[in-house]
Design an enzyme around this catalytic site. Structure first.
Site, short mmCIF file in Angstrom:
data_model
loop_
_atom_site.label_atom_id
_atom_site.label_comp_id
_atom_site.label_asym_id
_atom_site.label_seq_id
_atom_site.Cartn_x
_atom_site.Cartn_y
_atom_site.Cartn_z
N HIS A 58 1.11 -1.24 0.66
CA HIS A 58 -0.35 0.45 -0.01
C HIS A 58 0.65 1.51 0.14
O HIS A 58 0.46 2.68 0.52
CB HIS A 58 -1.19 0.15 1.51
CG HIS A 58 -2.08 -1.17 1.32
ND1 HIS A 58 -2.55 -1.44 1.80
CD2 HIS A 58 -2.32 -1.65 0.47
CE1 HIS A 58 -4.00 -2.46 1.64
NE2 HIS A 58 -3.90 -2.36 0.55
N CYS A 85 12.71 15.38 -12.84
CA CYS A 85 11.83 15.22 -14.06
C CYS A 85 10.51 16.90 -13.83
O CYS A 85 10.23 17.31 -15.38
CB CYS A 85 10.80 14.08 -14.56
SG CYS A 85 9.27 14.90 -14.25
N1 APR Z 1 -2.13 -6.62 17.82
C1 APR Z 1 -1.93 -7.77 16.52
N2 APR Z 1 -3.81 -6.64 16.20
C2 APR Z 1 -4.07 -6.04 16.12
C3 APR Z 1 -3.69 -5.34 17.76
C4 APR Z 1 -2.86 -5.60 17.96
N3 APR Z 1 -1.86 -5.15 19.16
N4 APR Z 1 -4.64 -3.43 17.69
C5 APR Z 1 -5.48 -4.39 16.64
N5 APR Z 1 -5.51 -5.37 15.92
C6 APR Z 1 -6.24 -5.55 15.07
C7 APR Z 1 -7.86 -5.32 14.86
O1 APR Z 1 -8.61 -6.35 16.19
C8 APR Z 1 -7.32 -5.94 13.81
O2 APR Z 1 -8.15 -6.79 13.47
O3 APR Z 1 -5.00 -5.20 14.09
C9 APR Z 1 -6.25 -4.82 12.88
C10 APR Z 1 -6.56 -4.56 11.93
O4 APR Z 1 -7.44 -4.28 11.61
P1 APR Z 1 -7.46 -2.78 10.13
O5 APR Z 1 -8.02 -1.64 11.00
O6 APR Z 1 -9.15 -3.20 8.98
O7 APR Z 1 -6.54 -3.03 9.50
P2 APR Z 1 -5.95 -3.16 8.09
O8 APR Z 1 -5.88 -5.13 7.86
O9 APR Z 1 -4.57 -2.91 8.10
O10 APR Z 1 -6.53 -3.05 6.71
C11 APR Z 1 -6.32 -2.59 5.87
O11 APR Z 1 -7.55 -0.94 5.00
O12 APR Z 1 -8.02 1.30 5.01
C12 APR Z 1 -7.38 0.58 4.66
O13 APR Z 1 -5.42 1.24 3.68
C13 APR Z 1 -5.57 0.82 4.20
O14 APR Z 1 -3.96 -0.84 4.51
C14 APR Z 1 -4.87 -0.55 5.45
C15 APR Z 1 -6.13 -1.53 4.65
#
Ligand code: APR
Length: 266
Positions: free
Chosen positions: A122, A169
């Site tokens: 990303h 550029c």
């Molecule tokens: N350790 C591990 N997991 C955790 C922790 C922690 N300390 N705290 C929260 N989480 C978990 C949450 O429970 C959740 O399931 O991390 C996850 C984060 O999920 P999202 O907020 O949806 O993030 P992500 O999965 O990375 O989103 C993917 O969505 O908006 C786009 O580009 C953005 O890269 C991002 C993509």
């Protein structure tokens, strides 16, 4: 966290020939960077359009909401350091076990923790991409943050294009993060890594954003064992061999400690 799960995960990782990690916002939560979909997360408070794709709205002047979004990112990113979860992944690379980190995060923390093969599907918040030639360049973190702070503090709607660094550029640039509906970056490399690993760690991700969320599934289909670490639930139930309901900043260092003992490198 159950000792049995810890030992099982460590045993699988210690004998891995090609371990690959797939990480999401949860891995950086313990560095103070808010996740997107947890209660009170970024998408509870902002819309992706507030800042525009890759910050393009900076070219025509940020809205009030865009400026608030940017200020929140700058505050949390500015203070963020790699946490024990990031550091544990760098340690697994130093031990010759972890081959690469495929991350959805744009916060640069896996690189700062010391991992050398980081596939940022990303993009990276600190990198600019030219709209003309596609060229990319990074500013030093402190230079980037102070520039963006100036932009965030500018009066609403002010034309900020003069502040945004131009490409060699001469082209106009944008922040090199992938917006919804945009092609992800280095995906062929990420897919190849996933399809050739024998153990995949799915760390701190809700697994809802594709094509990134296909990565653990590619690994499973290629015969890898999949270990998921996420405190709020198992988001890949159909492919996970071992699920640990814990924060990555807690679980990963404990697992690495047991791996060291197994490898006799404590
Ligand atoms: N350790 C591990 N997991 C955790 C922790 C922690 N300390 N705290 C929260 N989480 C978990 C949450 O429970 C959740 O399931 O991390 C996850 C984060 O999920 P999202 O907020 O949806 O993030 P992500 O999965 O990375 O989103 C993917 O969505 O908006 C786009 O580009 C953005 O890269 C991002 C993509």
């Amino acid at each position: 966290m159950e000792g049995k799960l810890l030992k099982e995960a460590a045993a699988i990782i210690a004998e891995a020939k090609n371990l690959v990690a797939f990480s999401g916002a949860g891995v950086s939560a313990e560095s103070g960077i808010p996740t997107f979909r947890d209660p009170g997360g970024i998408w509870d408070r902002f819309s992706p359009d507030d800042f525009g794709t890759g910050g393009l709205s900076m070219l025509t002047g940020l809205s009030q909401r865009g400026s608030e979004f940017l200020k929140e990112m700058l505050t949390s990113f500015g203070k963020a350091e790699p946490n024990p979860g990031h550091i544990a992944l760098a340690e697994l690379e130093r031990m010759g076990i972890l081959r690469s980190v495929i991350t959805q995060n744009v916060d640069n923390l896996s690189i700062e923790a010391g991992n050398t093969r980081v596939i940022e599907v990303h993009g990276n918040f600190y990198r600019f991409r030219c709209l003309v030639c596609g060229g990319k360049f990074k500013l030093a973190k402190e230079d980037f943050l102070s520039l963006l702070e100036r932009i965030a503090d500018a009066p609403e709607g002010e034309d900020l294009s003069g502040l945004i660094p131009r490409c060699r550029c001469g082209g106009v640039t944008r922040i090199d993060v992938v917006g919804f509906g945009e092609p992800v970056e280095d995906f062929a490399q990420a897919e190849a890594e996933a399809r050739s690993c024998d153990v995949m760690l799915a760390l701190g991700t809700s697994g809802v954003v594709t094509p990134a969320a296909f990565i653990p599934r590619f690994a499973k289909r290629a015969g890898a064992r999949v270990i998921e670490i996420n405190p709020t639930g198992c988001y890949f139930p159909e492919i996970v061999d071992l699920y640990i309901g814990e924060k990555t900043g807690v679980a990963l260092p404990m697992i690495v400690e047991v791996v060291r003992r197994i490898r006799g490198t404590a």
